[in-house]
Design a protein around this motif. Structure first.
Motif, PDB file in Angstrom:
ATOM      1  N   TYR A   1      -4.287  -3.934   4.621  1.00  0.00           N
ATOM      2  CA  TYR A   1      -3.960  -4.689   3.411  1.00  0.00           C
ATOM      3  C   TYR A   1      -4.404  -6.144   3.529  1.00  0.00           C
ATOM      4  O   TYR A   1      -4.959  -6.709   2.574  1.00  0.00           O
ATOM      5  CB  TYR A   1      -2.452  -4.617   3.139  1.00  0.00           C
ATOM      6  CG  TYR A   1      -2.055  -5.311   1.861  1.00  0.00           C
ATOM      7  CD1 TYR A   1      -2.404  -4.767   0.627  1.00  0.00           C
ATOM      8  CD2 TYR A   1      -1.360  -6.515   1.873  1.00  0.00           C
ATOM      9  CE1 TYR A   1      -2.051  -5.393  -0.560  1.00  0.00           C
ATOM     10  CE2 TYR A   1      -1.005  -7.147   0.693  1.00  0.00           C
ATOM     11  CZ  TYR A   1      -1.357  -6.582  -0.509  1.00  0.00           C
ATOM     12  OH  TYR A   1      -1.021  -7.217  -1.685  1.00  0.00           O
TER      13      TYR A   1
ATOM     14  N   VAL B   1       0.868  -1.186   0.000  1.00  0.00           N
ATOM     15  CA  VAL B   1       0.000   0.000   0.000  1.00  0.00           C
ATOM     16  C   VAL B   1       0.900   1.230   0.000  1.00  0.00           C
ATOM     17  O   VAL B   1       1.736   1.397   0.888  1.00  0.00           O
ATOM     18  CB  VAL B   1      -0.929   0.036   1.233  1.00  0.00           C
ATOM     19  CG1 VAL B   1      -1.910   1.205   1.105  1.00  0.00           C
ATOM     20  CG2 VAL B   1      -1.693  -1.274   1.396  1.00  0.00           C
TER      21      VAL B   1
ATOM     22  N   MET C   1       2.683   3.049   3.163  1.00  0.00           N
ATOM     23  CA  MET C   1       1.652   3.413   4.127  1.00  0.00           C
ATOM     24  C   MET C   1       1.966   2.902   5.524  1.00  0.00           C
ATOM     25  O   MET C   1       1.430   3.417   6.506  1.00  0.00           O
ATOM     26  CB  MET C   1       0.289   2.887   3.668  1.00  0.00           C
ATOM     27  CG  MET C   1      -0.503   3.871   2.823  1.00  0.00           C
ATOM     28  SD  MET C   1      -0.983   5.371   3.727  1.00  0.00           S
ATOM     29  CE  MET C   1      -2.271   4.717   4.782  1.00  0.00           C
ATOM     30  N   TYR C   2       2.822   1.902   5.634  1.00  0.00           N
ATOM     31  CA  TYR C   2       3.213   1.432   6.962  1.00  0.00           C
ATOM     32  C   TYR C   2       3.955   2.528   7.726  1.00  0.00           C
ATOM     33  O   TYR C   2       3.897   2.584   8.955  1.00  0.00           O
ATOM     34  CB  TYR C   2       4.077   0.176   6.876  1.00  0.00           C
ATOM     35  CG  TYR C   2       4.390  -0.416   8.236  1.00  0.00           C
ATOM     36  CD1 TYR C   2       3.451  -1.203   8.906  1.00  0.00           C
ATOM     37  CD2 TYR C   2       5.607  -0.159   8.867  1.00  0.00           C
ATOM     38  CE1 TYR C   2       3.724  -1.722  10.170  1.00  0.00           C
ATOM     39  CE2 TYR C   2       5.887  -0.672  10.125  1.00  0.00           C
ATOM     40  CZ  TYR C   2       4.942  -1.463  10.772  1.00  0.00           C
ATOM     41  OH  TYR C   2       5.203  -1.957  12.021  1.00  0.00           O
TER      42      TYR C   2
ATOM     43  N   SER D   1      -1.875  -0.002   8.389  1.00  0.00           N
ATOM     44  CA  SER D   1      -1.870  -0.358   6.972  1.00  0.00           C
ATOM     45  C   SER D   1      -1.675  -1.849   6.741  1.00  0.00           C
ATOM     46  O   SER D   1      -2.200  -2.412   5.779  1.00  0.00           O
ATOM     47  CB  SER D   1      -0.788   0.433   6.230  1.00  0.00           C
ATOM     48  OG  SER D   1       0.497   0.059   6.663  1.00  0.00           O
TER      49      SER D   1
END
Length: 271
Positions: A120, A61, A109-110, A116
């Motif tokens: 995911y 992501v 996004m982590y 995230s």
């Protein structure tokens, strides 16, 4: 494939788009859209962006901020991504960090939120696309509720951006200040805090995309396009186009037309 968001999110999210890459793409120009994109790899394929010479492999992501520098894209055939296209005025509703930190970056996004990974996993466990989008929407709505105190300023940025978008001339910050009743300094601060780029940079991206549409969809001369889009002259237009892409408009026109609609979508044109 494009899907519209729910009514609650429609003022803030333009659409959800599924893009499947039909052939290997190597170091293709990636065009700045003026939007912020949440990109979710739903296929297990691989991709990478090179922004201003710095390569970043695309994670599961990715948050792709505003792009104002030359960017290239490399993607393997059959990679499929779900793209959440967020209106430029609205991104601050969904992310806690200052959005200026994402400008000209492809961010895992982590690094934005530890949620995230769970997000995911839930997306990949969903049975179909509608289920995946519902999970994404639930996440966005949760973020909005956390940041609802920002809605007033988001509305102010939207109103200013509409004025800018309808004006096909170079940015006149003094006139924008007079028309809106806000100081020039406050407008600058609003944009940097809520959009991540300055009003001048936003104006340039809007003008660039208007010109790109004409380059791709008309046979108009570069001089005509330059004046239609508010550039001073053809030289100014070419210089600005190359600043965003690293290539000149005529090269872009021939390459995009030659490669067709699927390729255009993959490199961020036309959705």
């Amino acid at each position: 494939m494009q899907i519209l968001p729910s009514a609650v999110l429609a003022p803030y999210v333009k659409n959800y788009t599924v893009v499947t890459i039909g052939k290997d793409i190597t170091d293709a120009v990636f065009y700045p859209s003026g939007y912020i994109d949440l990109i979710i790899n739903i296929s297990g394929g691989s991709a990478a962006t090179i922004i201003n010479g710095k390569r970043k492999d695309t994670p599961s992501v990715e948050l792709l901020g505003h792009i104002t520098l030359p960017t290239r894209l490399t993607v393997l055939k059959n990679t499929t991504v779900l793209i959440v296209r967020i209106y430029p005025h609205a991104s601050t509703l969904f992310f806690d960090d200052p959005v200026s930190e994402f400008t000209n970056y492809a961010t895992d996004m982590y690094d934005v939120t530890a949620e995230s990974t769970t997000l995911y996993d839930r997306i990949m466990m969903a049975g179909d696309l509608s289920g995946q989008i519902k999970i994404v929407e639930d996440f966005l709505l949760q973020q909005m509720r956390k940041n609802e105190n920002r809605l007033k300023k988001v509305s102010m940025v939207l109103a200013l951006s509409k004025r800018i978008s309808f004006d096909h001339q170079p940015l006149n910050l003094n006139r924008l200040s007079e028309d809106s009743g806000l100081s020039e300094r406050y407008i600058q601060k609003l944009y940097m805090n809520n959009m991540g780029i300055s009003p001048a940079a936003f104006t340039s991206v809007i003008r660039f995309n208007r010109s790109l549409h004409l380059v791709l969809n008309t046979r108009s001369s570069l001089t005509s396009i330059a004046y239609d889009c508010g550039y001073y002259d053809q030289a100014h237009f070419i210089r600005e186009f190359k600043r965003f892409t690293g290539i000149v408009p005529s090269e872009s026109r021939s390459f995009l037309i030659e490669n067709g609609k699927d390729f255009q979508e993959a490199v961020n044109v036309g959705f």
